[in-house]
Design a protein around this motif. Structure first.
Motif, PDB file in Angstrom:
ATOM      1  N   ALA A  16      12.340  10.752  -2.475  1.00 23.50           N
ATOM      2  CA  ALA A  16      12.887   9.840  -1.474  1.00 23.50           C
ATOM      3  C   ALA A  16      13.637  10.607  -0.383  1.00 23.50           C
ATOM      4  O   ALA A  16      13.574  10.260   0.798  1.00 23.50           O
ATOM      5  N   ALA A  17      14.353  11.669  -0.766  1.00 20.88           N
ATOM      6  CA  ALA A  17      15.080  12.476   0.223  1.00 20.88           C
ATOM      7  C   ALA A  17      14.127  13.116   1.217  1.00 20.88           C
ATOM      8  O   ALA A  17      14.441  13.244   2.411  1.00 20.88           O
ATOM      9  N   VAL A  48       8.582  -0.269   8.214  1.00 22.97           N
ATOM     10  CA  VAL A  48       8.032  -0.618   6.903  1.00 22.97           C
ATOM     11  C   VAL A  48       7.583   0.631   6.158  1.00 22.97           C
ATOM     12  O   VAL A  48       7.841   0.787   4.959  1.00 22.97           O
ATOM     13  N   TRP A  49       6.918   1.549   6.863  1.00 24.30           N
ATOM     14  CA  TRP A  49       6.496   2.799   6.230  1.00 24.30           C
ATOM     15  C   TRP A  49       7.710   3.580   5.725  1.00 24.30           C
ATOM     16  O   TRP A  49       7.671   4.178   4.646  1.00 24.30           O
ATOM     17  N   GLY A  50       8.792   3.594   6.529  1.00 23.07           N
ATOM     18  CA  GLY A  50       9.991   4.312   6.101  1.00 23.07           C
ATOM     19  C   GLY A  50      10.597   3.712   4.848  1.00 23.07           C
ATOM     20  O   GLY A  50      10.987   4.426   3.916  1.00 23.07           O
ATOM     21  N   HIS A  66       0.825  -1.209   0.000  1.00 20.61           N
ATOM     22  CA  HIS A  66       0.000   0.000   0.000  1.00 20.61           C
ATOM     23  C   HIS A  66       0.860   1.260   0.000  1.00 20.61           C
ATOM     24  O   HIS A  66       0.676   2.158  -0.823  1.00 20.61           O
ATOM     25  N   ALA A  67       1.803   1.339   0.932  1.00 17.22           N
ATOM     26  CA  ALA A  67       2.570   2.572   1.101  1.00 17.22           C
ATOM     27  C   ALA A  67       3.521   2.814  -0.065  1.00 17.22           C
ATOM     28  O   ALA A  67       3.714   3.959  -0.489  1.00 17.22           O
ATOM     29  N   THR A  68       4.122   1.758  -0.597  1.00 17.12           N
ATOM     30  CA  THR A  68       5.040   1.919  -1.723  1.00 17.12           C
ATOM     31  C   THR A  68       4.285   2.385  -2.966  1.00 17.12           C
ATOM     32  O   THR A  68       4.734   3.268  -3.697  1.00 17.12           O
ATOM     33  N   ASN A  69       3.116   1.796  -3.200  1.00 20.79           N
ATOM     34  CA  ASN A  69       2.309   2.198  -4.348  1.00 20.79           C
ATOM     35  C   ASN A  69       1.849   3.640  -4.219  1.00 20.79           C
ATOM     36  O   ASN A  69       1.833   4.397  -5.195  1.00 20.79           O
ATOM     37  N   GLU A  70       1.500   4.045  -3.000  1.00 21.44           N
ATOM     38  CA  GLU A  70       1.017   5.397  -2.757  1.00 21.44           C
ATOM     39  C   GLU A  70       2.061   6.440  -3.136  1.00 21.44           C
ATOM     40  O   GLU A  70       1.746   7.495  -3.689  1.00 21.44           O
ATOM     41  N   PRO A  81       9.103   5.962  -4.728  1.00 20.43           N
ATOM     42  CA  PRO A  81       9.473   6.840  -5.844  1.00 20.43           C
ATOM     43  C   PRO A  81      10.597   6.278  -6.704  1.00 20.43           C
ATOM     44  O   PRO A  81      10.602   6.462  -7.929  1.00 20.43           O
ATOM     45  N   LEU A  82      11.532   5.569  -6.074  1.00 23.42           N
ATOM     46  CA  LEU A  82      12.642   5.015  -6.848  1.00 23.42           C
ATOM     47  C   LEU A  82      12.179   3.866  -7.736  1.00 23.42           C
ATOM     48  O   LEU A  82      12.629   3.730  -8.878  1.00 23.42           O
ATOM     49  N   ILE A  83      11.280   3.031  -7.218  1.00 22.63           N
ATOM     50  CA  ILE A  83      10.743   1.938  -8.039  1.00 22.63           C
ATOM     51  C   ILE A  83      10.030   2.504  -9.264  1.00 22.63           C
ATOM     52  O   ILE A  83      10.232   2.056 -10.395  1.00 22.63           O
TER      53      ILE A  83
END
Length: 476
Positions: free
Chosen positions: A319-320, A152-154, A33-37, A161-163
């Motif tokens: 990401a920064a 996990v959220w971090g 969820h968080a990575t996709n967001e 964004p990098l993916i």
């Protein structure tokens, strides 16, 4: 001292017991969820180039957050009717279906439908992960499990964004969503494999009456955000003004309806009162959530269109911002209560400064300055958010503290949804309604950030009104 040593958890033993490994599988849903967001921002330039529909960019985050809010509120109650494992598997498969719809979307409306379905699945996965902590694990290790969730959220905020940038650069933006579709299936299979005990496989209903589900309240919120987003499509003074006014009225009505459901409300009784620390804290959360979503939604698109900046560079910038949030949050974690207000105010000024800086740096294409603004904005959130949350929860009456703690992320999500919808109004009114080009992007760039500066000022004023010390809880 002896007591602290006795309560300290042995992480190696926790892993050997299987509890930690099992919870890591459960956290796969949060990671998806968080990575996709956070990923969608860096795939946006390539996606708009393929599908067109730049006037609907703001909807991509708005509809996702609508789905996440509704599903997050529903998921916890559903476990009284359907087993936790079945709920989690269903949520993972819904998420996978939404990602597949996005990956194969032939047009922007089809993509937005996929994002809504993704939001339903992702929001439910996050809510059910928190439910699983209470259902499946001993209370003595809850702090460690919540620490894992934070980690996990971090990771997600950094990697998302990098993916997206790497997929867009070397494969296709569609592959990015395809990976998440496969991840949803993997999460469903993981749930089937690791959630085997009776607490996970049986429905839980102790006979007590369930609180009413806020159907009308959440429907009102969803319609309100859609009205605000619709005001930014085909912008005309009368039509857009009426839709915006109707959407803002709907948001006010949402809080009014929520107040009438004491047994199933999403917010404390007076969540936006300027007269209370809780109200000022919530206003600060809402104002900054709306004000800062602009760079997430439109930043990569503007930088790519205006200055030819690579999506990989914009991915590193976003990401920064996430890294600054995490690092500064850790650095101030042990601050004594008497210094909380000063740190919250400093964080508020940093966030507002980041928004103001973007208004100059993005049109100018100054990458070091844009990076500085991103770090300033993320760092401001990092140092302010933990203490604002504590102030809000401490200021709430004892009977409302559980509601107050869950209301902070809910308010943040509502702010993101409203902010993304509002961004669309500003972007289309200042040029994107005519299509995406370097000329229209130049007209949009500064206004997108300047329009939200008043909310940055409001957030700072709310931070100024917070109490100097939140150590003393509110009376019950």
């Amino acid at each position: 001292m002896a007591e602290n040593t006795a309560e300290r958890i042995d992480w190696r033993q926790l892993w050997a017991s299987g509890d930690l490994a099992r919870f890591c599988f459960i956290c796969l849903g949060i990671l998806l969820h968080a990575t996709n967001e956070t990923m969608v921002a860096t795939v946006m330039p390539a996606m708009v180039g393929d599908l067109s529909g730049v006037e609907l960019v703001g909807w991509s985050l708005a509809v996702y957050e609508i789905g996440a809010i509704v599903a997050g509120a529903a998921a916890g109650r559903m476990t009284s009717y359907v087993a936790l494992r079945t709920n989690m598997m269903g949520a993972a498969l819904v998420y996978s279906a939404g990602a597949l719809l996005c990956a194969t979307a032939p047009s922007m409306p089809a993509f937005l439908a996929g994002r809504l379905v993704e939001g339903f699945g992702g929001g439910a996965l996050v809510s059910l992960a928190f439910v699983s902590v209470e259902r499946l694990f001993p209370q003595r290790i809850w702090p460690q499990l919540f620490g894992v969730i934070s980690a996990v959220w971090g990771v997600a905020a950094f990697s998302g964004p990098l993916i997206g940038a790497l997929m867009s650069e070397f494969l296709s933006w569609r592959w990015a969503f395809g990976v998440f579709a496969a991840g949803g299936v993997a999460a469903a299979l993981a749930c089937l494999a690791v959630l085997r005990g009776p607490a996970a496989t049986r429905q839980r209903n102790d006979g007590a009456p369930l609180p009413p589900f806020p159907f009308a309240t959440l429907a009102c919120l969803a319609v309100s955000v859609v009205l605000i987003a619709s005001a930014g499509v085909d912008v005309t003074p009368l039509r857009s003004s009426l839709l915006l006014a109707a959407g803002l009225f709907g948001i006010a009505l949402f809080f009014g309806l929520d107040r009438r459901l004491p047994a199933g409300r999403l917010f404390p009784a007076k969540p936006l009162s300027l007269a209370t620390p809780l109200g000022n804290g919530m206003i600060m959360v809402a104002a900054f959530s709306v004000a800062t979503v602009t760079f997430t939604v439109y930043g990569p698109l503007l930088l790519t269109s205006l200055h030819g900046t690579s999506v990989l560079t914009t991915g590193y910038i976003i990401a920064a911002e996430s890294i600054a949030w995490s690092v500064l949050s850790i650095l101030v974690a042990n601050t004594p209560p008497e210094r909380e207000r000063g740190i919250v105010l400093a964080g508020a000024l940093m966030i507002a400064g980041g928004v103001a800086g973007f208004a100059y740096a993005v049109p100018a294409g100054n990458i070091p300055l844009i990076l500085g603004c991103a770090i300033l904005q993320g760092g401001g959130f990092g140092i302010a958010w933990p203490f604002v949350t504590r102030i809000i929860v401490t200021a709430a009456p004892a009977a409302e503290r559980t509601v107050a703690s869950s209301a902070v992320p809910t308010m943040q999500r509502i702010g993101y949804a409203v902010g993304a919808a509002s961004c669309g109004i500003v972007a289309n009114a200042s040029g994107f309604a005519g299509g995406l080009s370097s000329q229209t992007a130049a007209g949009v760039a500064a206004w997108l950030f300047l329009a939200f500066l008043p909310l940055g000022v409001l957030g700072c004023l709310a931070a100024w009104r917070l109490p100097a010390n939140s150590a003393s809880p509110a009376p019950a």
